[in-house]
Scaffold this motif. Structure first.
Motif, PDB file in Angstrom:
ATOM      1  N   ASN A 190       0.987  -1.037  -0.212  1.00 21.96           N
ATOM      2  CA  ASN A 190       0.258   0.103   0.067  1.00 21.96           C
ATOM      3  C   ASN A 190       0.983   1.230   0.119  1.00 21.96           C
ATOM      4  O   ASN A 190       1.463   1.403   0.811  1.00 21.96           O
ATOM      5  CB  ASN A 190      -0.828   0.029   1.460  1.00 21.96           C
ATOM      6  CG  ASN A 190      -1.483   1.222   1.300  1.00 21.96           C
ATOM      7  OD1 ASN A 190      -1.747   2.001   0.527  1.00 21.96           O
ATOM      8  ND2 ASN A 190      -2.372   1.611   2.593  1.00 21.96           N
ATOM      9  N   LYS A 227       0.146   4.036  -0.277  1.00 23.85           N
ATOM     10  CA  LYS A 227      -0.770   5.337   0.097  1.00 23.85           C
ATOM     11  C   LYS A 227      -0.437   6.684  -0.975  1.00 23.85           C
ATOM     12  O   LYS A 227      -0.275   6.245  -2.114  1.00 23.85           O
ATOM     13  CB  LYS A 227      -0.197   5.635   1.611  1.00 23.85           C
ATOM     14  CG  LYS A 227      -0.178   4.738   2.429  1.00 23.85           C
ATOM     15  CD  LYS A 227       0.107   4.948   3.818  1.00 23.85           C
ATOM     16  CE  LYS A 227       0.121   3.687   4.738  1.00 23.85           C
ATOM     17  NZ  LYS A 227      -0.253   3.923   5.972  1.00 23.85           N
ATOM     18  N   HIS A 240      -9.960   1.326   4.235  1.00 19.31           N
ATOM     19  CA  HIS A 240      -8.704   1.435   5.136  1.00 19.31           C
ATOM     20  C   HIS A 240      -8.984   2.447   6.276  1.00 19.31           C
ATOM     21  O   HIS A 240      -9.828   3.440   6.240  1.00 19.31           O
ATOM     22  CB  HIS A 240      -7.580   1.858   4.112  1.00 19.31           C
ATOM     23  CG  HIS A 240      -6.256   1.952   4.582  1.00 19.31           C
ATOM     24  ND1 HIS A 240      -6.094   3.004   5.525  1.00 19.31           N
ATOM     25  CD2 HIS A 240      -5.203   1.117   4.671  1.00 19.31           C
ATOM     26  CE1 HIS A 240      -4.626   2.764   6.175  1.00 19.31           C
ATOM     27  NE2 HIS A 240      -4.304   1.713   5.322  1.00 19.31           N
ATOM     28  N   GLU A 253      -7.367   4.915   7.400  1.00 18.89           N
ATOM     29  CA  GLU A 253      -7.064   6.500   6.972  1.00 18.89           C
ATOM     30  C   GLU A 253      -8.182   7.087   6.338  1.00 18.89           C
ATOM     31  O   GLU A 253      -8.536   8.289   6.223  1.00 18.89           O
ATOM     32  CB  GLU A 253      -5.809   6.401   6.217  1.00 18.89           C
ATOM     33  CG  GLU A 253      -4.593   6.187   6.982  1.00 18.89           C
ATOM     34  CD  GLU A 253      -3.336   5.713   6.382  1.00 18.89           C
ATOM     35  OE1 GLU A 253      -3.299   5.639   5.178  1.00 18.89           O
ATOM     36  OE2 GLU A 253      -2.350   5.600   7.104  1.00 18.89           O
ATOM     37  N   SER A 282      -1.574   0.386  15.160  1.00 22.15           N
ATOM     38  CA  SER A 282      -0.247  -0.290  14.665  1.00 22.15           C
ATOM     39  C   SER A 282       0.238   0.598  13.618  1.00 22.15           C
ATOM     40  O   SER A 282       1.536   0.303  13.071  1.00 22.15           O
ATOM     41  CB  SER A 282      -0.479  -1.779  15.009  1.00 22.15           C
ATOM     42  OG  SER A 282       0.539  -2.508  13.733  1.00 22.15           O
ATOM     43  N   GLY A 291       1.800   2.601  10.712  1.00 23.83           N
ATOM     44  CA  GLY A 291       2.711   3.416  10.854  1.00 23.83           C
ATOM     45  C   GLY A 291       3.417   3.873  12.149  1.00 23.83           C
ATOM     46  O   GLY A 291       4.231   4.835  12.282  1.00 23.83           O
ATOM     47  N   SER A 317       2.590  -1.776  10.427  1.00 27.83           N
ATOM     48  CA  SER A 317       4.160  -2.063  10.907  1.00 27.83           C
ATOM     49  C   SER A 317       4.853  -3.318  10.433  1.00 27.83           C
ATOM     50  O   SER A 317       5.982  -3.601  11.402  1.00 27.83           O
ATOM     51  CB  SER A 317       4.411  -1.573  12.204  1.00 27.83           C
ATOM     52  OG  SER A 317       3.870   0.019  12.479  1.00 27.83           O
ATOM     53  N   VAL A 318       4.449  -3.788   9.459  1.00 23.76           N
ATOM     54  CA  VAL A 318       5.102  -5.187   9.230  1.00 23.76           C
ATOM     55  C   VAL A 318       6.583  -4.870   8.785  1.00 23.76           C
ATOM     56  O   VAL A 318       6.708  -3.850   7.670  1.00 23.76           O
ATOM     57  CB  VAL A 318       4.491  -5.989   7.904  1.00 23.76           C
ATOM     58  CG1 VAL A 318       5.224  -7.156   7.434  1.00 23.76           C
ATOM     59  CG2 VAL A 318       3.148  -6.318   8.516  1.00 23.76           C
ATOM     60  N   GLY A 326       2.459  -1.144   4.257  1.00 16.83           N
ATOM     61  CA  GLY A 326       2.503   0.186   4.095  1.00 16.83           C
ATOM     62  C   GLY A 326       4.012   0.888   3.853  1.00 16.83           C
ATOM     63  O   GLY A 326       4.665   0.653   2.738  1.00 16.83           O
ATOM     64  N   GLY A 327       4.590   1.388   4.942  1.00 15.81           N
ATOM     65  CA  GLY A 327       5.791   2.305   4.780  1.00 15.81           C
ATOM     66  C   GLY A 327       6.870   1.388   4.134  1.00 15.81           C
ATOM     67  O   GLY A 327       7.598   1.962   3.249  1.00 15.81           O
TER      68      GLY A 327
HETATM   69  C1  PEP Z   1      -1.121   0.518   5.851  1.00 26.80           C
HETATM   70  O1  PEP Z   1      -1.375   1.712   6.202  1.00 26.80           O
HETATM   71  O2  PEP Z   1      -2.080  -0.283   5.209  1.00 26.80           O
HETATM   72  C2  PEP Z   1      -0.047  -0.151   6.659  1.00 26.80           C
HETATM   73  C3  PEP Z   1       0.018  -1.391   6.794  1.00 26.80           C
HETATM   74  O3  PEP Z   1       0.955   0.700   6.805  1.00 26.80           O
HETATM   75  P1  PEP Z   1       2.324   0.391   7.712  1.00 26.80           P
HETATM   76  O4  PEP Z   1       2.728  -0.876   7.255  1.00 26.80           O
HETATM   77  O5  PEP Z   1       3.094   1.498   7.376  1.00 26.80           O
HETATM   78  O6  PEP Z   1       2.093   0.356   9.311  1.00 26.80           O
END
Ligand code: PEP
Length: 246
Positions: free
Chosen positions: A11, A13, A99, A101, A172, A174, A207-208, A228-229
């Motif tokens: 993702n 974003k 999502h 967000e 969790s 980010g 935050s994986v 995500g990140g």
């Molecule tokens: C997400 O926003 O779907 C996500 C998993 O972000 P992050 O891995 O950065 O926590």
């Protein structure tokens, strides 16, 4: 876990431009070198990059998705919006819906339900995000929230074969923290029980990274990750995949 077919959904974003796509060569190479492994990579970039990205990935097994869509199946006077048909036209095969967000911006379960229905009609696969906030968790409301988001989100949808659930605890995302193993196990088992036996896949998101995979790999019912990140960095993304499948 390694015997399972695993999903790695990126993702992006609101990040990335045309130059960013060059950085994907490493991931393309990795995917080609690991053709026999049982995993699927899906990139969900901003809408502006769906077309160029799907062109670039044409001869690979990597697929492309979107991060949201309008709920109307038909075209219409909806300034600034894009529907699932338009996304499919430019190469999307998946769409992330619900999502947190977007929920935080006011998106409610009934609207998400309409988006899911129109995306199913279009033929997209849906990654439905669910998850509790920190406040809800502290109030012991996690299961109640997950139940509501699943039941309302999937209301009157009989064929769930196109639905992938992504459990993403809002606290969790980010933040660099993941749930404790026991808590994650409980939440994932609860989601699984709500879907009877017919659900296709459950992903974990939040935050994986390559360092916390040792914990995440222990959860038997996880079918992959929404990332995500870390997905914006090809090396980090590949590390996550390698550590999961090896
Ligand atoms: C997400 O926003 O779907 C996500 C998993 O972000 P992050 O891995 O950065 O926590």
């Amino acid at each position: 876990m390694t015997n399972k077919y695993m999903y790695f959904v990126a993702n992006w974003k609101m990040f990335g431009d045309l130059r960013t796509l060059n950085s994907l060569d490493k991931v393309i190479k990795f995917s080609k070198n690991n053709k026999k492994n049982k995993f699927k990579i899906v990139y969900c970039p901003p809408n502006t990059l769906i077309r160029p990205l799907s062109r670039r990935l044409k001869k690979t097994k990597i697929e492309v998705g979107a991060q949201n869509c309008h709920h109307s199946y038909d075209y219409g006077a909806h300034t600034g919006q894009v529907n699932s048909t338009m996304l499919k036209n430019v190469g999307a095969k998946y769409v992330i819906l619900g999502h947190s967000e977007n929920r935080q911006l006011g998106e409610k379960d009934n609207l998400i339900n309409l988006k899911i229905k129109s995306s199913i009609k279009t033929g997209l696969k849906i990654i439905l995000c669910i998850g509790e906030t920190l406040k809800e968790r502290r109030q012991n409301k996690t299961n109640q929230i997950l139940k509501r988001q699943i039941e309302k989100g999937l209301k009157s949808i009989k064929n769930k074969s196109k639905i992938i659930i992504a459990y993403e605890p809002v606290w969790s995302i980010g933040k660099g923290v993941i749930p404790k193993e026991a808590d994650l196990n409980k939440a994932i088992s609860f989601i699984k029980s709500r879907f009877v036996k017919k659900y296709p896949k459950i992903l974990y998101g939040g935050s994986v990274n390559a360092n916390n995979l040792s914990v995440l790999k222990k959860i038997p019912n996880i079918d992959g990750f929404l990332i995500g990140g870390a997905s914006q960095n090809p090396k980090k993304f590949i590390d996550i995949i390698k550590k999961t499948i090896n």
